[in-house]
Design a protein around this motif. Sequence first.
Motif, PDB file in Angstrom:
ATOM      1  N   ARG A 180       0.829  -1.353  -0.262  1.00  0.00           N
ATOM      2  CA  ARG A 180      -0.174   0.022  -0.056  1.00  0.00           C
ATOM      3  C   ARG A 180       0.989   1.207   0.114  1.00  0.00           C
ATOM      4  NH1 ARG A 180      -2.034   3.947   3.361  1.00  0.00           N
ATOM      5  NH2 ARG A 180      -4.129   4.647   2.946  1.00  0.00           N
ATOM      6  N   GLY A 181       0.742   2.189  -1.069  1.00  0.00           N
ATOM      7  CA  GLY A 181       1.117   3.422  -1.030  1.00  0.00           C
ATOM      8  C   GLY A 181       2.453   3.383  -1.992  1.00  0.00           C
ATOM      9  N   ALA A 182       2.777   2.278  -2.758  1.00  0.00           N
ATOM     10  CA  ALA A 182       3.973   2.122  -3.399  1.00  0.00           C
ATOM     11  C   ALA A 182       3.395   2.824  -4.951  1.00  0.00           C
ATOM     12  CB  ALA A 182       4.137   0.680  -3.819  1.00  0.00           C
ATOM     13  N   TYR A 183       2.108   2.732  -5.011  1.00  0.00           N
ATOM     14  CA  TYR A 183       1.700   3.371  -6.150  1.00  0.00           C
ATOM     15  C   TYR A 183       0.551   4.467  -6.031  1.00  0.00           C
ATOM     16  CZ  TYR A 183       4.328  -0.043  -9.133  1.00  0.00           C
ATOM     17  OH  TYR A 183       5.301  -0.842  -9.739  1.00  0.00           O
ATOM     18  N   LEU A 184       0.468   5.556  -6.653  1.00  0.00           N
ATOM     19  CA  LEU A 184      -0.616   6.424  -6.851  1.00  0.00           C
ATOM     20  C   LEU A 184      -1.202   6.832  -7.860  1.00  0.00           C
ATOM     21  CD1 LEU A 184       0.603   9.273  -7.721  1.00  0.00           C
ATOM     22  CD2 LEU A 184       1.988   9.213  -5.864  1.00  0.00           C
ATOM     23  N   LYS A 185      -2.512   7.305  -7.694  1.00  0.00           N
ATOM     24  CA  LYS A 185      -3.217   7.726  -8.874  1.00  0.00           C
ATOM     25  C   LYS A 185      -3.385   9.026  -9.050  1.00  0.00           C
ATOM     26  CE  LYS A 185      -7.671   5.948 -11.090  1.00  0.00           C
ATOM     27  NZ  LYS A 185      -8.803   5.304 -10.891  1.00  0.00           N
ATOM     28  N   THR A 186      -2.933   9.653 -10.060  1.00  0.00           N
ATOM     29  CA  THR A 186      -2.985  11.156 -10.447  1.00  0.00           C
ATOM     30  C   THR A 186      -4.359  11.584 -10.594  1.00  0.00           C
ATOM     31  OG1 THR A 186      -2.905  10.919 -12.647  1.00  0.00           O
ATOM     32  CG2 THR A 186      -0.796  10.759 -11.266  1.00  0.00           C
ATOM     33  N   PRO A 187      -4.783  12.989 -10.374  1.00  0.00           N
ATOM     34  CA  PRO A 187      -6.008  13.377 -10.971  1.00  0.00           C
ATOM     35  C   PRO A 187      -6.562  12.999 -12.349  1.00  0.00           C
ATOM     36  CG  PRO A 187      -4.910  15.198  -9.784  1.00  0.00           C
ATOM     37  CD  PRO A 187      -3.539  14.006  -9.937  1.00  0.00           C
ATOM     38  N   LEU A 188      -5.565  12.803 -13.112  1.00  0.00           N
ATOM     39  CA  LEU A 188      -5.874  12.411 -14.561  1.00  0.00           C
ATOM     40  C   LEU A 188      -6.094  11.106 -14.641  1.00  0.00           C
ATOM     41  CD1 LEU A 188      -3.306  14.895 -16.416  1.00  0.00           C
ATOM     42  CD2 LEU A 188      -5.603  15.184 -16.042  1.00  0.00           C
ATOM     43  N   SER A 189      -6.191  10.261 -13.501  1.00  0.00           N
ATOM     44  CA  SER A 189      -6.473   8.839 -13.331  1.00  0.00           C
ATOM     45  C   SER A 189      -5.393   7.687 -13.884  1.00  0.00           C
ATOM     46  CB  SER A 189      -7.780   8.392 -14.348  1.00  0.00           C
ATOM     47  OG  SER A 189      -8.818   9.005 -13.589  1.00  0.00           O
ATOM     48  N   GLN A 190      -3.957   8.720 -13.806  1.00  0.00           N
ATOM     49  CA  GLN A 190      -2.732   7.742 -14.393  1.00  0.00           C
ATOM     50  C   GLN A 190      -2.267   7.291 -13.134  1.00  0.00           C
ATOM     51  OE1 GLN A 190      -0.554   9.264 -17.748  1.00  0.00           O
ATOM     52  NE2 GLN A 190       1.468   9.324 -16.493  1.00  0.00           N
ATOM     53  N   VAL A 191      -1.758   6.028 -13.233  1.00  0.00           N
ATOM     54  CA  VAL A 191      -1.106   5.094 -12.237  1.00  0.00           C
ATOM     55  C   VAL A 191       0.299   5.320 -12.648  1.00  0.00           C
ATOM     56  CG1 VAL A 191      -0.845   3.058 -11.006  1.00  0.00           C
ATOM     57  CG2 VAL A 191      -2.977   3.537 -12.240  1.00  0.00           C
ATOM     58  N   GLU A 192       1.076   6.060 -11.339  1.00  0.00           N
ATOM     59  CA  GLU A 192       2.316   6.268 -11.244  1.00  0.00           C
ATOM     60  C   GLU A 192       2.972   5.537  -9.966  1.00  0.00           C
ATOM     61  OE1 GLU A 192       2.859  10.353 -11.521  1.00  0.00           O
ATOM     62  OE2 GLU A 192       2.252  10.566 -13.602  1.00  0.00           O
ATOM     63  N   LYS A 193       4.257   5.346 -10.193  1.00  0.00           N
ATOM     64  CA  LYS A 193       5.083   4.805  -9.007  1.00  0.00           C
ATOM     65  C   LYS A 193       5.253   5.983  -8.048  1.00  0.00           C
ATOM     66  CE  LYS A 193       9.160   1.955  -7.930  1.00  0.00           C
ATOM     67  NZ  LYS A 193      10.469   1.435  -8.650  1.00  0.00           N
ATOM     68  N   ASN A 194       5.098   5.878  -6.942  1.00  0.00           N
ATOM     69  CA  ASN A 194       5.253   6.774  -5.628  1.00  0.00           C
ATOM     70  C   ASN A 194       6.631   7.122  -5.260  1.00  0.00           C
ATOM     71  OD1 ASN A 194       4.818   8.572  -3.798  1.00  0.00           O
ATOM     72  ND2 ASN A 194       3.694   7.321  -2.307  1.00  0.00           N
ATOM     73  N   ARG A 195       7.035   8.091  -5.851  1.00  0.00           N
ATOM     74  CA  ARG A 195       8.755   8.302  -5.566  1.00  0.00           C
ATOM     75  C   ARG A 195       8.928   8.581  -4.008  1.00  0.00           C
ATOM     76  NH1 ARG A 195      10.287  12.296 -10.711  1.00  0.00           N
ATOM     77  NH2 ARG A 195       9.823  10.891 -12.376  1.00  0.00           N
ATOM     78  N   SER A 196       7.764   9.087  -3.385  1.00  0.00           N
ATOM     79  CA  SER A 196       8.214   9.403  -2.016  1.00  0.00           C
ATOM     80  C   SER A 196       7.744   8.102  -1.102  1.00  0.00           C
ATOM     81  CB  SER A 196       7.269  10.324  -1.433  1.00  0.00           C
ATOM     82  OG  SER A 196       6.073  10.255  -1.470  1.00  0.00           O
ATOM     83  N   PHE A 197       7.627   6.740  -1.546  1.00  0.00           N
ATOM     84  CA  PHE A 197       7.268   5.859  -0.898  1.00  0.00           C
ATOM     85  C   PHE A 197       8.520   5.322   0.194  1.00  0.00           C
ATOM     86  CE2 PHE A 197       7.016   0.810  -0.572  1.00  0.00           C
ATOM     87  CZ  PHE A 197       5.930   1.048   0.337  1.00  0.00           C
ATOM     88  N   GLN A 198       8.250   5.212   1.410  1.00  0.00           N
ATOM     89  CA  GLN A 198       9.401   4.571   2.131  1.00  0.00           C
ATOM     90  C   GLN A 198       9.058   3.317   3.070  1.00  0.00           C
ATOM     91  OE1 GLN A 198      12.678   6.466   2.543  1.00  0.00           O
ATOM     92  NE2 GLN A 198      11.530   7.647   0.730  1.00  0.00           N
ATOM     93  N   GLY A 199       8.089   2.725   2.385  1.00  0.00           N
ATOM     94  CA  GLY A 199       7.921   1.312   2.758  1.00  0.00           C
ATOM     95  C   GLY A 199       6.827   1.274   4.014  1.00  0.00           C
TER      96      GLY A 199
END
Length: 276
Positions: free
Chosen positions: A156-175
């Motif tokens: 949970r938290g490793a990926y995020l959904k942008t306002p444009l509904s695009q799934v991206e890798k969460n660069r701030s994910f610290q585990g």
Amino acid sequence: MDSESLPGSLEHVSGTGVVLTPEQKAALQVSLVILQGHYRFKRVLFWGKILGIHADYYIAQGIGQDEMHDKKNLYSLNCIDWNLLPPATDSSIAELTLIKGRFMGDPSHEYEFTKIKKTGTDDEAQEEEILVKCKEETRLAATIAVIDRDVAVVPRGAYLKTPLSQVEKNRSFQGLSVSEAVKIRSYFHLSEPTHLKKKTLLQQADLDPSFDFLDTLEEDIPKGSWSLQTERGSSLVVLRSLLWLGLTCYHIPCTSQYGYIYMGFGEKNMDLPFML
């Protein structure tokens, strides 16, 4: 598993029997870099290996702008030369249950099976058997798609959904924290959600739409289809799928290190409900 951290990632799942020879690791490290540049992928993942009778398929995934929807699958028989797989279709996925037996290891091999086709109206409907042929390359693409749909796992938290509904890798994910990492609900399917859409507005009120846009493993049916274990004094969490034997996911709590890999025969464990 991210190709850039492949050697270290493989060490984390080696306790489950997921291993590659030093020659295979060296070949993959070089060929996946070349692959990424050739196809201009954003990044490349080593997806795993499907064992065949005469040869094994090594699978890589090229990721585009959308981490969940923009993927291309490629296979190799020697960890060096890669071939692009055709996209899996709904019909090829539906036909998977009709193809029995292990993979041969020959992309051009043809399977033959019978399919029931209905003709006529409801009152005068007739069923006839038709002979269908399917190449192993098509079966391979469909199998990868189904495994990804059923058991591709991320914390949970490793990926995020942008306002444009695009799934991206969460660069701030610290585990995940150690206490959260040992809970099955802390891991999500990296595929289109089904259970989430059935939740009421009240149930969705406590969810963060940026992170909680996927189904959790806790909702999987049948219950108990995942094995979660801690290793190295709770400094490593390993998840194994009992539905697709050979799928292993790992996460190191309080770090951004995670990944999954499949090494198996490419056959679904249909006996799981009777084993639980």
